[in-house]
Design a protein around this motif. Structure first.
Motif, mmCIF file in Angstrom:
data_model
loop_
_atom_site.group_PDB
_atom_site.id
_atom_site.type_symbol
_atom_site.label_atom_id
_atom_site.label_comp_id
_atom_site.label_asym_id
_atom_site.label_seq_id
_atom_site.Cartn_x
_atom_site.Cartn_y
_atom_site.Cartn_z
ATOM 1 N N ALA A 196 35.927 -12.247 14.480
ATOM 2 C CA ALA A 196 37.065 -12.461 13.419
ATOM 3 C C ALA A 196 37.671 -13.766 13.373
ATOM 4 O O ALA A 196 37.725 -14.372 14.282
ATOM 5 N N ASP A 197 38.266 -13.965 12.184
ATOM 6 C CA ASP A 197 38.826 -15.353 11.818
ATOM 7 C C ASP A 197 39.711 -15.952 12.883
ATOM 8 O O ASP A 197 39.684 -17.106 13.551
ATOM 9 N N TYR A 198 40.611 -15.042 13.436
ATOM 10 C CA TYR A 198 41.649 -15.586 14.452
ATOM 11 C C TYR A 198 41.081 -15.864 15.685
ATOM 12 O O TYR A 198 41.357 -16.669 16.374
ATOM 13 N N ILE A 199 39.764 -15.126 15.999
ATOM 14 C CA ILE A 199 39.139 -15.478 17.251
ATOM 15 C C ILE A 199 38.470 -16.844 17.092
ATOM 16 O O ILE A 199 38.609 -17.806 18.189
ATOM 17 N N HIS A 200 37.811 -16.663 16.136
ATOM 18 C CA HIS A 200 37.046 -18.272 15.660
ATOM 19 C C HIS A 200 38.124 -19.421 15.738
ATOM 20 O O HIS A 200 37.759 -20.219 16.290
ATOM 21 N N LEU A 201 39.151 -19.136 15.095
ATOM 22 C CA LEU A 201 40.042 -20.221 15.099
ATOM 23 C C LEU A 201 40.698 -20.735 16.536
ATOM 24 O O LEU A 201 40.735 -21.633 16.961
ATOM 25 N N ALA A 202 40.839 -19.646 17.168
ATOM 26 C CA ALA A 202 41.369 -19.822 18.616
ATOM 27 C C ALA A 202 40.300 -20.845 19.392
ATOM 28 O O ALA A 202 40.605 -21.698 20.128
ATOM 29 N N PHE A 203 39.010 -20.288 19.204
ATOM 30 C CA PHE A 203 37.868 -20.933 19.671
ATOM 31 C C PHE A 203 37.717 -22.383 19.380
ATOM 32 O O PHE A 203 37.608 -23.254 20.161
ATOM 33 N N LEU A 204 37.892 -22.691 17.764
ATOM 34 C CA LEU A 204 37.692 -23.841 17.400
ATOM 35 C C LEU A 204 38.627 -24.844 17.882
ATOM 36 O O LEU A 204 38.419 -26.025 18.124
ATOM 37 N N CYS A 240 37.224 -8.225 26.400
ATOM 38 C CA CYS A 240 37.380 -7.056 27.078
ATOM 39 C C CYS A 240 38.581 -6.233 26.559
ATOM 40 O O CYS A 240 38.381 -5.073 26.566
ATOM 41 N N TRP A 241 39.349 -6.828 26.024
ATOM 42 C CA TRP A 241 40.590 -6.221 25.478
ATOM 43 C C TRP A 241 40.198 -5.499 24.252
ATOM 44 O O TRP A 241 41.023 -4.768 23.748
ATOM 45 N N THR A 242 39.171 -5.818 23.500
ATOM 46 C CA THR A 242 38.709 -5.211 22.274
ATOM 47 C C THR A 242 38.071 -3.917 22.586
ATOM 48 O O THR A 242 37.740 -3.344 21.657
ATOM 49 N N ARG A 268 44.714 -2.434 29.915
ATOM 50 C CA ARG A 268 44.262 -1.419 28.812
ATOM 51 C C ARG A 268 43.990 -2.015 27.468
ATOM 52 O O ARG A 268 44.600 -2.944 26.923
ATOM 53 N N PRO A 269 42.779 -1.701 27.100
ATOM 54 C CA PRO A 269 42.192 -2.258 25.679
ATOM 55 C C PRO A 269 43.246 -2.173 24.725
ATOM 56 O O PRO A 269 43.832 -1.139 24.591
ATOM 57 N N SER A 270 43.454 -3.279 23.870
ATOM 58 C CA SER A 270 44.200 -3.236 22.673
ATOM 59 C C SER A 270 44.182 -4.377 21.869
ATOM 60 O O SER A 270 44.053 -5.499 22.460
ATOM 61 N N LEU A 271 43.791 -4.128 20.579
ATOM 62 C CA LEU A 271 43.788 -5.400 19.792
ATOM 63 C C LEU A 271 45.108 -5.982 19.725
ATOM 64 O O LEU A 271 44.729 -7.360 19.464
ATOM 65 N N GLU A 272 45.882 -5.460 19.886
ATOM 66 C CA GLU A 272 47.399 -6.449 19.736
ATOM 67 C C GLU A 272 47.600 -7.399 20.891
ATOM 68 O O GLU A 272 47.872 -8.351 20.791
ATOM 69 N N THR A 273 47.001 -6.642 22.150
ATOM 70 C CA THR A 273 47.365 -7.705 23.266
ATOM 71 C C THR A 273 46.268 -8.701 23.269
ATOM 72 O O THR A 273 46.492 -9.901 23.574
ATOM 73 N N HIS A 274 45.070 -8.374 22.693
ATOM 74 C CA HIS A 274 43.856 -9.501 22.346
ATOM 75 C C HIS A 274 44.486 -10.373 21.594
ATOM 76 O O HIS A 274 44.027 -11.595 21.931
ATOM 77 N N GLY A 275 44.803 -10.185 20.628
ATOM 78 C CA GLY A 275 45.556 -10.917 19.369
ATOM 79 C C GLY A 275 46.633 -12.000 20.146
ATOM 80 O O GLY A 275 46.488 -13.248 20.013
ATOM 81 N N LEU A 276 47.322 -11.403 20.757
ATOM 82 C CA LEU A 276 48.659 -12.133 21.588
ATOM 83 C C LEU A 276 47.876 -13.277 22.862
ATOM 84 O O LEU A 276 48.203 -14.247 22.789
ATOM 85 N N LEU A 277 46.750 -12.732 23.478
ATOM 86 C CA LEU A 277 46.308 -13.604 24.414
ATOM 87 C C LEU A 277 45.471 -14.689 23.781
ATOM 88 O O LEU A 277 45.674 -15.647 24.298
ATOM 89 N N LEU A 278 44.906 -14.330 22.602
ATOM 90 C CA LEU A 278 44.231 -15.442 21.981
ATOM 91 C C LEU A 278 45.303 -16.497 21.306
ATOM 92 O O LEU A 278 45.090 -17.566 21.524
ATOM 93 N N GLN A 279 46.337 -15.848 20.810
ATOM 94 C CA GLN A 279 47.184 -16.837 20.289
ATOM 95 C C GLN A 279 47.987 -17.877 21.436
ATOM 96 O O GLN A 279 47.997 -19.118 21.237
#
Ligand code: UDP
Ligand code: MN
Length: 264
Positions: A68-76, A90-92, A141-152
């Motif tokens: 997804a774009d937000y992961i790709h962006l954090a990666f870049l 793993c949070w996904t 606890r898997p959570s897309l919200e937590t995942h997004g916050l971690l990537l941010q």
């Protein structure tokens, strides 16, 4: 329920897959009632995917460049955090309500299903700096919200050690002070190669170890093993302690007895 809880590990190449296989087998040997999940990346060979699938309930490929774009962006923004961001994946796993992450270089010595009674983020102290938790074993606890916050957080701040442990400790920064229930006992993440300077404690508690962690650069799969003697060969450095040798021998016994036959 039990089927919405899982043990999760990660292997980005065929070497770490050997660790994941021994870990998965050790969880099976101790009769876990939870699912086993391994995250892999595109570099993992077809053969290893087949072998992993014989032991794990799910083999999930994660490709950061294709995410997804937000992961790709954090990666870049932070390409040096490649393996770290992969671990965060793993949070996904939101089809599970709770998971226990275990590094591929860990080995389970007894049933540890009781870890699912803990909440996010539970982990054991790091032997090198006990106010930080070691990220080789943690309850989450898997959570897309937590995942997004971690990537941010990763994109904004990077990681103070360049890896997942620095990132997770700065994100879950209240771990050391907020809730003692989130401190896992040290026996859930006993590093095999730390020279414990509190040796009476090791004598008293070391034999109760439930999870051993081969952290550092010398992984079990880097050693040579003699199946006749059931013992790893001393690499000549002479720096391997007696208790470390016995944990290495245990890892290799599982590998020899249960993993090598999977290749046949
Ligand atoms: N890992 C991986 N490929 C790598 C490095 C790490 O798959 O090239 C995964 C694997 O699950 C490993 C975890 O990330 O156990 C953390 O790395 P490692 O165990 O090598 O770090 P240490 O515990 O020694 O600090
Ligand atoms: Mn590790």
């Amino acid at each position: 329920g039990l089927s919405d809880q899982a043990f999760v590990t990660l292997a980005t190449n065929d070497m770490y897959c050997q660790g994941a296989l021994v870990l998965g087998q050790s969880l099976r040997n101790h009769r876990t009632t939870r699912k086993l999940v391994v995250l892999i990346t595109p570099q993992v060979s077809r053969l290893l995917r087949v072998i992993l699938s014989r032991l794990f309930d799910e083999v999930i490929e994660v490709d950061l460049t294709d995410s997804a774009d937000y992961i790709h962006l954090a990666f870049l923004k932070r390409p040096e955090l490649g393996v770290t961001l992969t671990k965060l994946h793993c949070w996904t796993l939101t089809h599970y309500s709770k998971c226990v992450f275990l590094d591929a270089d860990t080995l389970v010595l007894s049933n540890v299903d009781e870890l699912f009674a803990r909440t996010e983020l539970s982990a054991a102290p790091d032997p090198g700096w006990p106010d930080c938790f070691n990220s080789g074993v943690f309850v989450f606890r898997p959570s897309l919200e937590t995942h997004g916050l971690l990537l941010q957080h990763a994109a904004d701040h990077g990681s103070f050690d360049g890896a997942d442990q620095g990132l997770l400790n700065s994100f879950f920064s209240s771990w050391s002070t907020a809730d003692i229930h989130k401190h896992l006992p040290f026996i859930y993440n006993l590093s095999s190669n730390t020279a414990y300077t509190y040796s009476p404690a090791f004598k008293q508690f070391g034999s109760s170890a439930k999870v051993v962690h081969f952290l550092g650069s010398a992984k079990p799969w880097n050693y040579k093993y003699n199946p006749q003697t059931g013992s790893v060969l001393d690499q000549g450095s002479g720096s391997v302690s007696q208790h470390q040798t016995s944990f290495l021998n245990l890892w290799w016994r599982v590998y020899h007895r249960s993993i090598l036959p999977l290749y046949e």
